[in-house]
Design a protein around this motif. Structure first.
Motif, mmCIF file in Angstrom:
data_model
loop_
_atom_site.group_PDB
_atom_site.id
_atom_site.type_symbol
_atom_site.label_atom_id
_atom_site.label_comp_id
_atom_site.label_asym_id
_atom_site.label_seq_id
_atom_site.Cartn_x
_atom_site.Cartn_y
_atom_site.Cartn_z
ATOM 1 N N THR A 92 7.243 -1.388 11.040
ATOM 2 C CA THR A 92 7.667 -0.859 9.382
ATOM 3 C C THR A 92 8.113 -1.823 8.504
ATOM 4 O O THR A 92 8.527 -1.527 7.726
ATOM 5 C CB THR A 92 8.593 0.454 9.680
ATOM 6 O OG1 THR A 92 9.721 -0.170 10.382
ATOM 7 C CG2 THR A 92 7.846 1.477 10.570
ATOM 8 N N ILE A 123 2.676 -3.908 9.570
ATOM 9 C CA ILE A 123 2.394 -2.513 9.167
ATOM 10 C C ILE A 123 0.927 -2.162 8.618
ATOM 11 O O ILE A 123 0.220 -1.315 9.162
ATOM 12 C CB ILE A 123 3.028 -2.259 7.662
ATOM 13 C CG1 ILE A 123 4.594 -2.669 7.899
ATOM 14 C CG2 ILE A 123 3.073 -0.866 6.975
ATOM 15 C CD1 ILE A 123 5.392 -2.903 6.423
ATOM 16 N N PHE A 134 -1.949 0.520 10.906
ATOM 17 C CA PHE A 134 -2.616 1.562 10.120
ATOM 18 C C PHE A 134 -4.007 1.326 10.382
ATOM 19 O O PHE A 134 -4.937 2.165 10.655
ATOM 20 C CB PHE A 134 -2.308 1.559 8.867
ATOM 21 C CG PHE A 134 -3.342 2.373 7.956
ATOM 22 C CD1 PHE A 134 -2.866 3.698 7.841
ATOM 23 C CD2 PHE A 134 -4.478 2.078 7.336
ATOM 24 C CE1 PHE A 134 -3.795 4.705 7.251
ATOM 25 C CE2 PHE A 134 -5.164 3.135 6.588
ATOM 26 C CZ PHE A 134 -4.855 4.184 6.419
ATOM 27 N N TYR A 149 -4.201 -1.337 0.050
ATOM 28 C CA TYR A 149 -2.947 -1.453 0.552
ATOM 29 C C TYR A 149 -2.247 -1.919 -0.487
ATOM 30 O O TYR A 149 -1.182 -1.899 -0.706
ATOM 31 C CB TYR A 149 -3.062 -2.449 1.771
ATOM 32 C CG TYR A 149 -1.711 -2.543 2.761
ATOM 33 C CD1 TYR A 149 -1.112 -1.827 3.458
ATOM 34 C CD2 TYR A 149 -0.959 -3.661 2.114
ATOM 35 C CE1 TYR A 149 0.022 -2.134 4.110
ATOM 36 C CE2 TYR A 149 0.512 -4.215 2.806
ATOM 37 C CZ TYR A 149 0.809 -3.194 3.719
ATOM 38 O OH TYR A 149 2.093 -3.473 4.365
ATOM 39 N N LEU A 158 2.239 4.898 2.498
ATOM 40 C CA LEU A 158 2.861 4.789 3.536
ATOM 41 C C LEU A 158 4.495 4.535 3.656
ATOM 42 O O LEU A 158 5.242 5.228 4.241
ATOM 43 C CB LEU A 158 2.424 3.093 4.538
ATOM 44 C CG LEU A 158 1.010 3.225 4.806
ATOM 45 C CD1 LEU A 158 0.461 1.832 5.228
ATOM 46 C CD2 LEU A 158 0.716 4.277 5.926
ATOM 47 N N GLU A 159 4.948 4.093 2.378
ATOM 48 C CA GLU A 159 6.215 4.043 2.178
ATOM 49 C C GLU A 159 6.829 5.294 2.100
ATOM 50 O O GLU A 159 7.897 5.477 2.647
ATOM 51 C CB GLU A 159 6.513 2.758 1.145
ATOM 52 C CG GLU A 159 7.943 2.684 0.776
ATOM 53 C CD GLU A 159 8.178 1.496 -0.297
ATOM 54 O OE1 GLU A 159 8.534 0.486 -0.191
ATOM 55 O OE2 GLU A 159 8.071 2.171 -1.505
ATOM 56 N N ARG A 178 5.951 8.090 3.258
ATOM 57 C CA ARG A 178 5.981 8.715 4.356
ATOM 58 C C ARG A 178 6.770 8.196 5.412
ATOM 59 O O ARG A 178 6.741 8.823 6.568
ATOM 60 C CB ARG A 178 4.505 9.074 4.896
ATOM 61 C CG ARG A 178 3.669 7.941 5.353
ATOM 62 C CD ARG A 178 2.467 8.313 6.199
ATOM 63 N NE ARG A 178 1.658 9.033 5.332
ATOM 64 C CZ ARG A 178 0.014 8.778 5.628
ATOM 65 N NH1 ARG A 178 -0.098 8.186 6.698
ATOM 66 N NH2 ARG A 178 -0.617 9.108 4.538
ATOM 67 N N ALA A 219 6.557 5.110 6.894
ATOM 68 C CA ALA A 219 5.932 4.400 7.756
ATOM 69 C C ALA A 219 6.274 2.724 7.307
ATOM 70 O O ALA A 219 5.722 1.690 7.983
ATOM 71 C CB ALA A 219 4.629 4.379 7.706
#
Length: 470
Positions: free
Chosen positions: A336, A342, A346, A370, A383-384, A386, A388
Motif C-alpha cells: 500500500t 501497489i 493489483f 494507473y 485504489l487510494e 478505497r 489500498a
C-alpha cells in the motif's frame, strides 16, 4: 547543509480517444489546455500564485515545476496540487473542444512513456553548495540512483521486451514480465549536460537559478513519475539523505558501476534484486546489496548526526521494510506504500482472476490507467480512495497548496508579486530569479537568494510604482 531547497518537475503524457472521428493530436490538445493560461498570462510559460511554474515543454508536453521548498510535506503537496491544476485545464479544454466539434475524451497521464516509445520525465532538483566537489558527488550518488528503483519505481508491464529502446544493445529477459521502473529503459547515458538528446540519469548543466557563487543545482532525471505519496517521500527523502552523507565528507566505498546504463536495465527487470551488477573495479554486487549498503550508511549517519526533519523515522522504516520485502519476495508489508508493489498486487490479482499473461493488452491498458490523473477514473486514485494506497497528506494540505507558496523560500515573494500585480491590473513577467513589471522595466526585482522571505521588498516596489502614477 542544514536546510536544502528541493523541487520537482513533472511532464505529463496526453492521449485522446474518439469513438468515430480522428482524435486530436497531443499538441492540438495541449494548445486547448493552455489557451486560458495564455489568455491571462500572455504566454504558455507562466508562474502561478503558489510560486510554481506551469508550461508547455518540448514536444507539447504539459509540465508543472513545483516552487522551491525546504520541507518534504510541502513538496508533496505542491506536486499534488499540480495534478489538480492540470486536471482543471483538461476539463476546461474538453469543454472548449466540444464547442468546436471535437467531443472525444482527453486523458492526462503522470507516467514516463507512451505506446509510441516517447518518453517524458520527472526531474528532481536539489540545491547543493558550490564548494561541493560536483564530480565526486555525482559519481558517489550514481550507484544509489541506478538501484533506487527498488524503493521508488512505478512498476511497469513489459509486453514486448524486444520493442524497448536499445534492446539490441542491452538484451535481457525475452518473455513478457513485470519490471520495477518505467524510466529505466529510456536512459541513454549516466551523466551528461544534455537532458533530451542524451537523456542522462544526472544532468550536469550548470543552471543554479540562484546565487551561482554559493549554490549549484543537482538535476536528477532518472526518477519515475510516482503516484504514491509514500513512495515520493521515500524517493526524495533518501536522496537528500545520501547527499548529506556525501557532503559531510564521509568516504563511501568505491561502488562505481562499470556500465551504469546496462545496470539500470538489469536492475529494473529483476524483481528479486539479485542480478549481479559489474563494478568498475571488477567486483560484482547485486542491486539489493547496494541498497542495503546505502541503508546501513544512512542509519550510521543518523545515529551520529541525529534527524534533520520530522519524516526521517517514517522514511528509514519504509526503506528497510521495502528491501526486506524484496529479499523475502513477500511484498505484503509494502503493497500500500510503494508504487511498484501497489501496481504489482493489483495486476497480479487481475491477471490471476482473468487467466491473463503479462503480454495481455488489458494489463497494458490497466498499467496506463494507473497513471491517469482523473480523480474519479484513474486507477491509482480509485485504489487510494478505497484505502489500498497509503497517504502522507490530507486533502486540506493539497487544496492549500493550490494557491499558497511555501513560507520558507522566495516563492513567497513570487506569490506576493503576482497577487499585487493582478490586483493593480499590471502586466508582469518572471522567471525563477526575476520579477518584472512589463511597462516599468526599471522596477525589477532580482532575488538570487532562494531563502529570501521578506515580502516588504515586493510591497516597496509596488509602492514606488504607484507613487509614480502607473
Amino acid at each position: 547543509m542544514e536546510t536544502r531547497i528541493i523541487g520537482v518537475e513533472t511532464e505529463y503524457g496526453v492521449h485522446t480517444v474518439h469513438p468515430t472521428k480522428r482524435p486530436l493530436a497531443p499538441d492540438e490538445v495541449a494548445r486547448y489546455m493552455f489557451k486560458p493560461v495564455v489568455s491571462w498570462g500572455n504566454s504558455s510559460n507562466v508562474f502561478i500564485p503558489n510560486g510554481s511554474r506551469l508550461y508547455l515543454d518540448v514536444g507539447s508536453h504539459p509540465e508543472y515545476a513545483t516552487a522551491e521548498t525546504t520541507r518534504l510535506d510541502e513538496l508533496l503537496a505542491l506536486d499534488a496540487a499540480g495534478d489538480s491544476i492540470m486536471h482543471m485545464l483538461v476539463t476546461q479544454a474538453q469543454q472548449a473542444m466540444a464547442k468546436d466539434g471535437f467531443d472525444g475524451d482527453v486523458y492526462l497521464y503522470r507516467n514516463n512513456a507512451d505506446s509510441l516509445g516517447n518518453s517524458y520525465g520527472s526531474h528532481e532538483n536539489y540545491m547543493i553548495e558550490r564548494t561541493t566537489q560536483y564530480r565526486r558527488l555525482t559519481q558517489a550518488l550514481l550507484p544509489f540512483l541506478v538501484t533506487r528503483q527498488l524503493i521508488a519505481g512505478n512498476g511497469v508491464v513489459i509486453k514486448d521486451p524486444a520493442a524497448l529502446p536499445l534492446a539490441d544493445q542491452f538484451p535481457g529477459r525475452s518473455e513478457p514480465h513485470f519490471a520495477f521502473s518505467q524510466r529505466a529503459d529510456y536512459m541513454h547515458e549516466a551523466i551528461s549536460s544534455s537532458s533530451t538528446r542524451a537523456r542522462p540519469m544526472i544532468n550536469t548543466r550548470d543552471e543554479p537559478h540562484s546565487d551561482s557563487t554559493k549554490y549549484r543545482r543537482l538535476h536528477v532525471i532518472v526518477g519515475d513519475s510516482n503516484m504514491s505519496e509514500t513512495t515520493q517521500l521515500l524517493r526524495f527523502g533518501t536522496t537528500d539523505l545520501l547527499l548529506r552523507i556525501i557532503e559531510s565528507g564521509k568516504p563511501l566505498q568505491n561502488l562505481q558501476l562499470a556500465h551504469p546504463v546496462r545496470a539500470i536495465r538489469q536492475t529494473s527487470h529483476d524483481l528479486t534484486g539479485q542480478t549481479p551488477l559489474e563494478l568498475a573495479d571488477g567486483r560484482t554486487m547485486t542491486a539489493l546489496e547496494l541498497q542495503e549498503f546505502y541503508l546501513t550508511q544512512a542509519q550510521e549517519f543518523l545515529a551520529r548526526q541525529g534527524p534533520h526533519h520530522e519524516h526521517l523515522e517514517q522514511i528509514m522504516d519504509l526503506w528497510s521494510r521495502t528491501l526486506d520485502a524484496i529479499a523475502s519476495q513477500d511484498y505484503s508489508s509494502i503493497d500500500t506504500e510503494i508504487d511498484w508493489a501497489i501496481k504489482h498486487k493489483f495486476m497480479t490479482a487481475y491477471a490471476n482472476k482473468n487467466n491473463l499473461d503479462w503480454d495481455a493488452a488489458r494489463l497494458v491498458q490497466l498499467d496506463m490507467s494507473y497513471h491517469d490523473i482523473h480523480p474519479q477514473r484513474g486507477l491509482f486514485n480509485l485504489l487510494e480512495a478505497r484505502g489500498a494506497a497509503a497517504r502522507v497528506l490530507t486533502d486540506a494540505q493539497v487544496q492549500a497548496a493550490h494557491d499558497n507558496p511555501p513560507a520558507t523560500t522566495r516563492a513567497l515573494l513570487r506569490h506576493r508579486f503576482i497577487e499585487t500585480a493582478r490586483a493593480m491590473g499590471m502586466d508582469y513577467s518572471m522567471d525563477w530569479m526575476h520579477m518584472k513589471l512589463n511597462y516599468h522595466p526599471l522596477h525589477t526585482l532580482y532575488v538570487r537568494d532562494p531563502f529570501e522571505t521578506d515580502i516588504s521588498i515586493v510591497d516597496e516596489l509596488f509602492a514606488k510604482v504607484a507613487s509614480a502614477g502607473h
